[in-house]
Design an enzyme around this catalytic site. Structure first.
Site, PDB file in Angstrom:
ATOM      1  N   LYS A 113     -17.608  74.918 -25.555  1.00 40.60           N
ATOM      2  CA  LYS A 113     -16.909  74.175 -24.682  1.00 40.60           C
ATOM      3  C   LYS A 113     -17.542  72.640 -24.594  1.00 40.60           C
ATOM      4  O   LYS A 113     -16.930  71.663 -24.781  1.00 40.60           O
ATOM      5  CB  LYS A 113     -16.563  74.879 -23.540  1.00 40.60           C
ATOM      6  CG  LYS A 113     -15.756  76.146 -23.590  1.00 40.60           C
ATOM      7  CD  LYS A 113     -15.630  76.572 -22.153  1.00 40.60           C
ATOM      8  CE  LYS A 113     -16.515  77.516 -21.627  1.00 40.60           C
ATOM      9  NZ  LYS A 113     -17.229  78.439 -22.225  1.00 40.60           N
ATOM     10  N   ASP A 133     -23.134  76.053 -35.800  1.00 44.12           N
ATOM     11  CA  ASP A 133     -22.604  77.172 -34.960  1.00 44.12           C
ATOM     12  C   ASP A 133     -22.302  78.134 -35.650  1.00 44.12           C
ATOM     13  O   ASP A 133     -21.236  78.184 -36.164  1.00 44.12           O
ATOM     14  CB  ASP A 133     -21.926  76.592 -33.811  1.00 44.12           C
ATOM     15  CG  ASP A 133     -21.458  77.515 -32.705  1.00 44.12           C
ATOM     16  OD1 ASP A 133     -21.318  78.849 -33.060  1.00 44.12           O
ATOM     17  OD2 ASP A 133     -20.790  77.151 -31.484  1.00 44.12           O
ATOM     18  N   VAL A 170     -29.035  69.024 -22.557  1.00 43.84           N
ATOM     19  CA  VAL A 170     -28.419  69.191 -21.377  1.00 43.84           C
ATOM     20  C   VAL A 170     -27.786  70.548 -21.050  1.00 43.84           C
ATOM     21  O   VAL A 170     -26.981  70.969 -20.401  1.00 43.84           O
ATOM     22  CB  VAL A 170     -27.207  68.183 -21.204  1.00 43.84           C
ATOM     23  CG1 VAL A 170     -26.476  68.183 -19.966  1.00 43.84           C
ATOM     24  CG2 VAL A 170     -27.792  66.766 -21.569  1.00 43.84           C
ATOM     25  N   ALA A 171     -28.465  71.718 -22.038  1.00 45.19           N
ATOM     26  CA  ALA A 171     -27.921  72.896 -21.893  1.00 45.19           C
ATOM     27  C   ALA A 171     -28.702  73.854 -21.099  1.00 45.19           C
ATOM     28  O   ALA A 171     -28.510  74.084 -20.044  1.00 45.19           O
ATOM     29  CB  ALA A 171     -27.869  73.555 -23.256  1.00 45.19           C
ATOM     30  N   ASP A 216     -32.284  67.275 -19.225  1.00 47.32           N
ATOM     31  CA  ASP A 216     -31.782  67.432 -17.831  1.00 47.32           C
ATOM     32  C   ASP A 216     -32.014  68.924 -17.295  1.00 47.32           C
ATOM     33  O   ASP A 216     -32.054  69.101 -16.288  1.00 47.32           O
ATOM     34  CB  ASP A 216     -30.279  67.513 -18.049  1.00 47.32           C
ATOM     35  CG  ASP A 216     -29.509  67.572 -16.715  1.00 47.32           C
ATOM     36  OD1 ASP A 216     -29.715  66.941 -15.633  1.00 47.32           O
ATOM     37  OD2 ASP A 216     -28.516  68.703 -16.551  1.00 47.32           O
ATOM     38  N   GLU A 225     -37.351  75.604 -13.095  1.00 42.31           N
ATOM     39  CA  GLU A 225     -36.765  74.516 -12.091  1.00 42.31           C
ATOM     40  C   GLU A 225     -36.952  74.653 -10.734  1.00 42.31           C
ATOM     41  O   GLU A 225     -36.678  75.819 -10.197  1.00 42.31           O
ATOM     42  CB  GLU A 225     -35.292  74.289 -12.522  1.00 42.31           C
ATOM     43  CG  GLU A 225     -35.017  73.884 -13.953  1.00 42.31           C
ATOM     44  CD  GLU A 225     -33.478  73.719 -14.307  1.00 42.31           C
ATOM     45  OE1 GLU A 225     -32.822  73.828 -13.622  1.00 42.31           O
ATOM     46  OE2 GLU A 225     -33.317  73.275 -15.567  1.00 42.31           O
ATOM     47  N   HIS A 270     -31.321  68.380 -13.621  1.00 45.34           N
ATOM     48  CA  HIS A 270     -30.276  69.289 -13.930  1.00 45.34           C
ATOM     49  C   HIS A 270     -28.921  68.722 -13.027  1.00 45.34           C
ATOM     50  O   HIS A 270     -28.397  69.366 -12.287  1.00 45.34           O
ATOM     51  CB  HIS A 270     -30.708  70.637 -13.390  1.00 45.34           C
ATOM     52  CG  HIS A 270     -29.597  71.771 -13.777  1.00 45.34           C
ATOM     53  ND1 HIS A 270     -30.031  73.085 -14.101  1.00 45.34           N
ATOM     54  CD2 HIS A 270     -28.520  71.725 -14.139  1.00 45.34           C
ATOM     55  CE1 HIS A 270     -29.386  73.825 -14.630  1.00 45.34           C
ATOM     56  NE2 HIS A 270     -28.256  73.181 -14.879  1.00 45.34           N
ATOM     57  N   LEU A 271     -28.693  67.592 -13.713  1.00 47.33           N
ATOM     58  CA  LEU A 271     -27.574  66.876 -13.053  1.00 47.33           C
ATOM     59  C   LEU A 271     -26.349  67.046 -13.624  1.00 47.33           C
ATOM     60  O   LEU A 271     -24.982  66.358 -13.365  1.00 47.33           O
ATOM     61  CB  LEU A 271     -27.814  65.370 -12.854  1.00 47.33           C
ATOM     62  CG  LEU A 271     -28.742  65.107 -11.820  1.00 47.33           C
ATOM     63  CD1 LEU A 271     -29.075  63.743 -11.501  1.00 47.33           C
ATOM     64  CD2 LEU A 271     -28.492  65.523 -10.218  1.00 47.33           C
ATOM     65  N   GLY A 272     -26.260  67.687 -14.796  1.00 48.77           N
ATOM     66  CA  GLY A 272     -25.189  67.793 -15.862  1.00 48.77           C
ATOM     67  C   GLY A 272     -23.957  68.117 -15.200  1.00 48.77           C
ATOM     68  O   GLY A 272     -22.695  67.606 -15.720  1.00 48.77           O
ATOM     69  N   ALA A 273     -23.827  69.100 -14.090  1.00 54.33           N
ATOM     70  CA  ALA A 273     -22.409  69.507 -13.501  1.00 54.33           C
ATOM     71  C   ALA A 273     -22.323  68.806 -11.955  1.00 54.33           C
ATOM     72  O   ALA A 273     -21.333  68.879 -11.577  1.00 54.33           O
ATOM     73  CB  ALA A 273     -22.310  70.907 -13.118  1.00 54.33           C
TER      74      ALA A 273
HETATM   75  N1  LIG Z   1     -26.881  70.839 -17.541  1.00 55.72           N
HETATM   76  C1  LIG Z   1     -25.752  71.392 -16.848  1.00 55.72           C
HETATM   77  O1  LIG Z   1     -25.440  70.945 -15.645  1.00 55.72           O
HETATM   78  C2  LIG Z   1     -24.959  72.250 -17.714  1.00 55.72           C
HETATM   79  C3  LIG Z   1     -23.530  72.066 -17.193  1.00 55.72           C
HETATM   80  C4  LIG Z   1     -22.669  73.168 -18.211  1.00 55.72           C
HETATM   81  C5  LIG Z   1     -23.190  73.851 -18.874  1.00 55.72           C
HETATM   82  N2  LIG Z   1     -24.638  73.948 -19.261  1.00 55.72           N
HETATM   83  C6  LIG Z   1     -24.951  74.637 -20.240  1.00 55.72           C
HETATM   84  O2  LIG Z   1     -24.487  74.211 -21.430  1.00 55.72           O
HETATM   85  C7  LIG Z   1     -24.589  75.296 -22.393  1.00 55.72           C
HETATM   86  C8  LIG Z   1     -23.209  75.279 -23.117  1.00 55.72           C
HETATM   87  O3  LIG Z   1     -22.279  75.559 -22.209  1.00 55.72           O
HETATM   88  P1  LIG Z   1     -20.625  75.814 -22.900  1.00 55.72           P
HETATM   89  O4  LIG Z   1     -19.655  76.026 -21.498  1.00 55.72           O
HETATM   90  O5  LIG Z   1     -20.351  74.807 -23.781  1.00 55.72           O
HETATM   91  O6  LIG Z   1     -20.840  77.375 -23.491  1.00 55.72           O
HETATM   92  P2  LIG Z   1     -19.990  78.081 -24.575  1.00 55.72           P
HETATM   93  O7  LIG Z   1     -20.372  79.440 -24.566  1.00 55.72           O
HETATM   94  O8  LIG Z   1     -18.705  77.477 -24.475  1.00 55.72           O
HETATM   95  O9  LIG Z   1     -20.838  77.373 -26.151  1.00 55.72           O
HETATM   96  C9  LIG Z   1     -22.063  77.894 -26.345  1.00 55.72           C
HETATM   97  C10 LIG Z   1     -21.958  77.913 -28.005  1.00 55.72           C
HETATM   98  O10 LIG Z   1     -23.192  78.222 -28.523  1.00 55.72           O
HETATM   99  C11 LIG Z   1     -22.977  78.696 -29.573  1.00 55.72           C
HETATM  100  N3  LIG Z   1     -24.139  79.471 -30.102  1.00 55.72           N
HETATM  101  C12 LIG Z   1     -24.805  80.734 -29.656  1.00 55.72           C
HETATM  102  N4  LIG Z   1     -25.692  80.976 -30.075  1.00 55.72           N
HETATM  103  C13 LIG Z   1     -26.113  79.858 -31.159  1.00 55.72           C
HETATM  104  C14 LIG Z   1     -26.813  80.040 -32.169  1.00 55.72           C
HETATM  105  N5  LIG Z   1     -28.024  80.691 -32.467  1.00 55.72           N
HETATM  106  N6  LIG Z   1     -26.872  78.780 -32.894  1.00 55.72           N
HETATM  107  C15 LIG Z   1     -25.980  78.000 -32.710  1.00 55.72           C
HETATM  108  N7  LIG Z   1     -24.999  78.157 -31.814  1.00 55.72           N
HETATM  109  C16 LIG Z   1     -24.826  79.177 -30.875  1.00 55.72           C
HETATM  110  C17 LIG Z   1     -21.794  79.763 -29.416  1.00 55.72           C
HETATM  111  O11 LIG Z   1     -21.181  80.433 -30.631  1.00 55.72           O
HETATM  112  C18 LIG Z   1     -20.816  78.874 -28.426  1.00 55.72           C
HETATM  113  O12 LIG Z   1     -20.113  78.117 -29.319  1.00 55.72           O
HETATM  114  C19 LIG Z   1     -24.716  76.611 -21.551  1.00 55.72           C
HETATM  115  O13 LIG Z   1     -26.164  76.955 -21.803  1.00 55.72           O
HETATM  116  C20 LIG Z   1     -24.273  76.157 -20.224  1.00 55.72           C
HETATM  117  O14 LIG Z   1     -25.251  76.865 -19.247  1.00 55.72           O
HETATM  118  C21 LIG Z   1     -25.401  72.979 -18.612  1.00 55.72           C
HETATM  119  O1  LIG Z   2     -24.443  76.364 -15.807  1.00 53.60           O
HETATM  120  C1  LIG Z   2     -23.984  75.274 -15.168  1.00 53.60           C
HETATM  121  O2  LIG Z   2     -22.909  75.595 -14.804  1.00 53.60           O
HETATM  122  C2  LIG Z   2     -24.912  74.391 -15.092  1.00 53.60           C
HETATM  123  O3  LIG Z   2     -26.140  74.400 -15.340  1.00 53.60           O
HETATM  124  C3  LIG Z   2     -24.864  73.548 -13.658  1.00 53.60           C
HETATM  125  O4  LIG Z   2     -25.618  74.302 -12.894  1.00 53.60           O
HETATM  126  P1  LIG Z   2     -25.738  73.693 -11.132  1.00 53.60           P
HETATM  127  O5  LIG Z   2     -24.320  74.509 -10.579  1.00 53.60           O
HETATM  128  O6  LIG Z   2     -26.695  74.268 -10.577  1.00 53.60           O
HETATM  129  O7  LIG Z   2     -25.556  72.371 -11.155  1.00 53.60           O
END
Ligand SMILES: NC(=O)c1ccc[n+]([C@@H]2O[C@H](COP(=O)([O-])OP(=O)(O)OC[C@H]3O[C@@H](n4cnc5c(N)ncnc54)[C@H](O)[C@@H]3O)[C@@H](O)[C@H]2O)c1
Ligand SMILES: O=C(O)[C@H](O)COP(=O)(O)O
Length: 598
Positions: A156, A176, A236-237, A262, A267, A289-292
């Site tokens: 996503k 992916d 940012v993951a 991020d 943390e 960790h400000l992504g969201a």
């Molecule tokens: N920094 C933040 O504040 C923040 C905010 C939102 C999401 N996130 C993080 O971002 C990440 C992605 O979120 P998302 O909603 O897109 O998740 P998602 O599940 O929609 O997408 C993850 C993708 O990773 C792929 N994947 C899994 N294992 C893999 C591998 N070994 N090699 C390559 N691809 C692989 C999956 O097929 C999937 O398409 C998550 O870790 C989530 O926690 C962080």
């Molecule tokens: O997994 C998430 O949704 C993000 O990492 C956001 O985390 P947070 O809600 O602590 O900002």
């Protein structure tokens, strides 16, 4: 009208959550915002709460979950549930919900913001200017237009980043193994099949996978060395997907031109750790960790999970349970009355057959037969869970009450309960009802002599009168029992019921009524049902039941007067003691009597 009849359920919110979602809860729940709790404080107060709402900071460990005696739901206002022990929650029947899409846009925009900030040295230029300097030549950046962005994880967030990057004129490659080629093509993304291929081509590399076994440390020293000299990396993951020590070394050696981070392995990062050195590096652009963290994303995730908390506490299924099978809302709507019916059937089974004279030998293998319209429902997991809950709740206190769609299979397995679900479109036994659900308990000998397998659904039709069978249907939303053992029936499984089997002779009702009257028990309603005409012709009408002391087996032979027997159901205003049911048999002349509360 208040949603909850008794004291409102209590919700603990130990982190900052948007007020929009919490406002939804405040009408009917007791919301307790307690920011800054230590792990010890959380452990101490968690037993008082029915729901826990967190972001990524609160560590919802197995210890916390085990201490949480009333907890029904852990709601994660965001995507990642790595701070929640989901396996332990599943074991305990606690639903974990998240908001899988509420902050996608925010995370993707933050990635682009970091990429641009890193490319144009914005943090450094900003800090220098605030420091009173005017150093224009020191902060010459690079453009992203025409550059290659490599994305690991085209889910996503990854896909949204890809679309935004295309808008900036970048070429986007992604790795992916689970991504749909059609979706990638629709975003003009080239899917590559190997990590080295992606690493070698990228000017900027960004990670958007969850932290799982296959992604932990996926970018280490060897991978960084394969990236182009002067390339840049973003995370940012999740912390832990990139080896922080290797990243720091690559920045220090000058191989990487920059890193934007991020998220960190720990943390907040521990002082003097590798992460803290990485944060301090002049070519690292970092955020805590400000992504969201946008107003919009926080509103989205807060409303999303608060709605789900209300659903769960109201006995409905949430839309995004991490540890429960998915079920479509319209499918659930269709199932809901049958969920209640099946739970009542299970509870009636345990209470009624455990109340038979001499006790009941345990039967652990059941056929659950769906006939008529209900047979067209494919996802019957909620019905299965309702059966296990109904069977066990009367005999297992709070453990039984916590059985739900999340843990039912696990609990059934642990208890050695086998359920064969069967779907039959055969209208023969449902002629009077559009849907019929029948529970058949297999006798121990059959159950133990062979592995559970399908039974002919016509077994619900009745060759063996003493089979433990309960059938029911739904009249509108109201469950109705239509068969109990060898009797036709028609009663609502609600409240306290006295179930008597007796010879259908004059005066029996009066005797029962007066015995109950002597005990001060009020009768609210009464129904009398005959033995089903379909059930009086069988020849093999024998069942073994242990004697009262459990030492011998009594063979109960079907009486030739069976057709004169009747089932009397009395709705009574309170439970009765075992002495009353024994007196009904001894003095009232009924064949058996037992009280159940449904
Ligand atoms: N920094 C933040 O504040 C923040 C905010 C939102 C999401 N996130 C993080 O971002 C990440 C992605 O979120 P998302 O909603 O897109 O998740 P998602 O599940 O929609 O997408 C993850 C993708 O990773 C792929 N994947 C899994 N294992 C893999 C591998 N070994 N090699 C390559 N691809 C692989 C999956 O097929 C999937 O398409 C998550 O870790 C989530 O926690 C962080
Ligand atoms: O997994 C998430 O949704 C993000 O990492 C956001 O985390 P947070 O809600 O602590 O900002």
């Amino acid at each position: 009208m208040p949603l909850f009849k008794e004291a409102p359920p209590k919700v603990l919110v130990p982190e900052k959550l948007s007020a929009d979602g919490l406002a939804l809860l405040r009408g009917s729940l007791d919301v307790d915002e307690r920011k800054g709790l230590t792990p010890e404080e959380l452990l101490e107060i968690i037993p008082n709460y029915d729901a826990l709402l967190v972001r990524s900071e609160t560590k919802v460990t197995a210890t916390v979950l085990q201490a949480a005696r009333r907890l029904k739901v852990v709601a994660r206002a965001g995507v990642g549930v790595d701070n929640v022990d989901v396996a332990e929650a599943t074991k305990l029947g606690i639903v974990v919900v998240n908001s899988p899409s509420g902050n996608i846009g925010a995370a993707a925009e933050h990635t682009i913001a970091l990429m641009m900030a890193m490319a144009r040295k914005i943090p450094e230029g900003c800090a220098s200017l605030k420091d009173g300097k005017w150093e224009r030549s020191k902060f010459v950046g690079v453009e992203v237009k025409g550059k290659v962005l490599g994305i690991i994880g085209l889910g996503k967030v990854g896909l949204t980043v890809a679309r935004l990057a295309k808008g900036l004129g970048m070429t986007v490659n992604a790795l992916d193994p689970y991504a749909s080629p059609a979706v990638a093509a629709s975003a003009s993304v080239t899917l590559v099949t190997s990590l080295p291929e992606l690493l070698k081509s990228a000017d900027f590399l960004t990670i958007h996978t969850p932290l799982i076994a296959s992604t932990r440390g996926m970018i280490g020293e060897a991978e960084l060395a394969q990236m182009k000299p002067g390339s840049r990396i973003l995370n940012v993951a999740r912390g832990g997907t990139i080896d922080e020590a290797a990243l720091l070394a690559s920045l220090e050696s000058g191989h990487l031109a920059g890193a934007a981070v991020d998220v960190f392995t720990s943390e907040p990062p521990v002082a003097a750790s590798t992460a803290s050195k990485l944060i301090a590096h002049p070519r690292a652009v970092v955020t805590p960790h400000l992504g969201a963290s946008t107003v919009e994303a926080q509103e989205n995730v807060s409303v999303d999970v608060c709605e789900q908390v209300l659903d769960i506490l109201n006995g409905s299924l949430p839309r995004s349970a991490v540890n429960a099978p998915l079920i479509l809302p319209e499918e659930y709507q269709k199932l809901q009355p049958f969920v209640r019916l099946v739970e009542k059937i299970g509870s009636l089974y345990t209470q009624h057959y455990a109340g038979l004279p001499g006790g009941a030998p345990a039967r652990n293998t059941f056929d659950l037969i769906y006939q008529g319209e209900v047979a067209s429902i494919n996802n019957t997991k909620p019905l299965f869970a309702a059966l296990i809950k109904g069977l066990l709740a009367p005999i297992s206190g709070s453990e039984g009450i916590n059985i739900n769609i999340v843990n039912a299979e696990l609990v059934a397995r642990e208890r050695g309960i086998f359920v064969n679900e069967q779907h039959s479109r055969d209208p023969a036994d449902t002629s009077s009802y559009s849907s019929l659900v029948t529970l058949v308990a297999r006798p121990p000998s059959r159950a133990s002599s062979r592995a559970p397998g399908p039974t002919d659904p016509s077994a619900a039709g009745a060759q063996v009168p003493h089979q433990r069978i309960i059938s029911g249907t739904c009249s509108g939303d109201q469950p109705l029992i239509t068969r109990l053992g060898r009797f036709e029936a028609s009663f609502e499984p609600e409240g306290t019921l006295l179930i008597c089997e007796n010879y259908d002779s004059p005066g029996k009702i009066g005797v029962v009524g007066s015995l109950l009257g002597q005990e001060g028990v009020n009768i609210n309603f009464m129904t009398v049902s005959p033995v089903s005409p379909k059930l009086t012709t069988g020849s093999d009408q024998v069942e073994s039941i242990p004697s009262k002391d459990g030492s011998a087996e009594i063979m109960v032979k079907e009486d030739m007067h069976a057709s004169k027997e009747a089932l009397m159901i009395l709705g009574i205003d309170r439970g009765v003691s075992a002495r009353v049911t024994e007196d009904l048999v001894k003095e009232g002349g009924v064949l058996s009597a037992c009280a159940v509360t449904l």
